[in-house]
Design an enzyme around this catalytic site. Structure first.
Site, PDB file in Angstrom:
ATOM      1  N   ASP A  44      -6.136   1.978  12.924  1.00 61.33           N
ATOM      2  CA  ASP A  44      -7.402   1.310  12.625  1.00 61.33           C
ATOM      3  C   ASP A  44      -8.264   1.132  13.864  1.00 61.33           C
ATOM      4  O   ASP A  44      -9.483   1.008  13.751  1.00 61.33           O
ATOM      5  CB  ASP A  44      -7.129  -0.046  11.970  1.00 61.33           C
ATOM      6  CG  ASP A  44      -6.598   0.107  10.565  1.00 61.33           C
ATOM      7  OD1 ASP A  44      -7.405   0.060   9.632  1.00 61.33           O
ATOM      8  OD2 ASP A  44      -5.377   0.307  10.403  1.00 61.33           O
ATOM      9  N   GLN A  68       0.817  -1.210   0.000  1.00 56.54           N
ATOM     10  CA  GLN A  68       0.000   0.000   0.000  1.00 56.54           C
ATOM     11  C   GLN A  68       0.856   1.267   0.000  1.00 56.54           C
ATOM     12  O   GLN A  68       0.446   2.297  -0.542  1.00 56.54           O
ATOM     13  CB  GLN A  68      -0.933   0.012   1.216  1.00 56.54           C
ATOM     14  CG  GLN A  68      -2.016  -1.056   1.183  1.00 56.54           C
ATOM     15  CD  GLN A  68      -1.628  -2.280   1.983  1.00 56.54           C
ATOM     16  OE1 GLN A  68      -0.450  -2.639   2.056  1.00 56.54           O
ATOM     17  NE2 GLN A  68      -2.604  -2.945   2.580  1.00 56.54           N
TER      18      GLN A  68
END
Length: 340
Positions: free
Chosen positions: A238, A197
């Site tokens: 997260d 990513q």
């Protein structure tokens, strides 16, 4: 003309969700149209849509898709089916708390009909953009307070820009704001194994914004710190527990240990929606483990002996004691303050 970071990463259009397919980047800019809840679940689990805030918004819009499918205006039935779809959406990725939070918030408007569910979901997109701007302003100041009077060499992990949010971004949004202010010499981008990513998405956003950067393998980050190439580490989150332990992309824990050893500030930038105060500490966080083939092969080419098993957690947990500061839209929180 708006900057790239201000452009929305997903939108509602003609009774569907439209977003960039992040699996195709950086070489192809491909729009993805999600017409059903199944489409949304698949997009989230395959990381076509990713980033804690972004998957939360996709989940909320997914509830709207379900509401229109099962509870058309003027009818009173179908709510049970929408609740079932909401459970599937919330379970698509278990570690990021934003997903369940956003799905529950959209579901809370179901009694008022599908238009109300959609209005709530689209309001959340606007809120996320505003929250990110507030958060970035606080985070820029937090960095400058700790690294004053010099142009900065920054390091980041995974992707936390507009691709991972409604717009602007969290940690990467902060980096772009610092660059706009002339405060960035270079950004080191961890490639972020196994799905890259950082190399695919963060480098793409930085290139789009014209910010000097280099990609490094994850295992080179500590060496870069030892050679004086890093002034500050900026990452997203997260899920954050009540005491300030942070679940983030796998590799974050190794980064914070290296940063602590070298005396480098380590700053987490994440919205209030990433906090889960029902969990006391990081041991309570459910860590998603993904398929072995993400590690044992790349681009469908096997890179290990056939039959090799893999350990592939998507996230790890960074203890609050190693974090310099956590920044949300409400300001800067130090590890010692998180419990309070």
């Amino acid at each position: 003309m708006s900057k790239p970071s201000d452009q929305p990463s997903l939108r509602w259009e003609d009774n569907a969700i439209v977003t960039l397919d992040q699996r195709a980047l950086p070489h192809e800019r491909r729009l993805l149209r999600l017409d059903t809840v199944d489409d949304v679940v698949t997009a989230i689990t395959t990381l076509a849509v990713r980033g804690a805030p972004s998957i939360g918004l996709a989940g909320a819009l997914g509830v709207a898709l379900s509401a229109y499918a099962h509870c058309p205006p003027g009818t009173g039935g179908g709510q049970q089916a929408v609740h079932a779809d909401a459970r599937r959406l919330a379970a698509a990725r278990p570690t990021a708390v934003n997903l369940a939070w956003a799905v529950d918030r959209a579901l809370g408007r179901l009694a008022d009909g599908p238009d109300a569910v959609l209005a709530e979901a689209t309001a959340m997109i606007d809120e996320d953009r505003a929250v990110n701007r507030q958060m970035v302003a606080h985070a820029v100041q937090a960095v400058l307070d700790r690294c004053p009077q010099r142009s900065l060499r920054l390091l980041t992990h995974c992707n936390t820009g507009r691709l991972a949010t409604a717009a602007v971004g969290t940690a990467l949004g902060t980096i772009l704001a610092l660059a706009d202010a002339g405060k960035v010499t270079e950004v080191l981008v961890d490639e972020t194994r196994p799905l890259l990513q950082g190399a695919r998405l963060t480098a793409w956003e930085l290139a789009e914004a014209g910010v000097p950067h280099r990609v490094c393998v994850d295992s080179a980050a500590a060496a870069a710190m030892s050679q004086g190439l890093v002034d500050c580490v900026l990452v997203g989150a997260d899920r954050i527990t009540a005491r300030g332990d942070v679940a983030n992309k796998i590799g974050t824990y190794a980064l914070v240990i290296a940063a602590a050893h070298h005396g480098i500030p380590f700053i987490v930038v994440a919205p209030e929606s990433s906090w889960d105060r029902s969990l006391v500490d990081g041991r309570d966080i459910v860590i998603e483990e993904r398929a072995a083939d993400e590690v044992t092969s790349y681009a469908e080419i096997l890179t290990t002996p056939r039959g090799t098993r893999a350990y592939n957690p998507a996230f790890d947990v960074t203890p609050a004691s190693l974090i310099t500061a956590i920044v949300s839209e409400h300001g800067v929180h130090h590890a010692s303050e998180a419990r309070a």
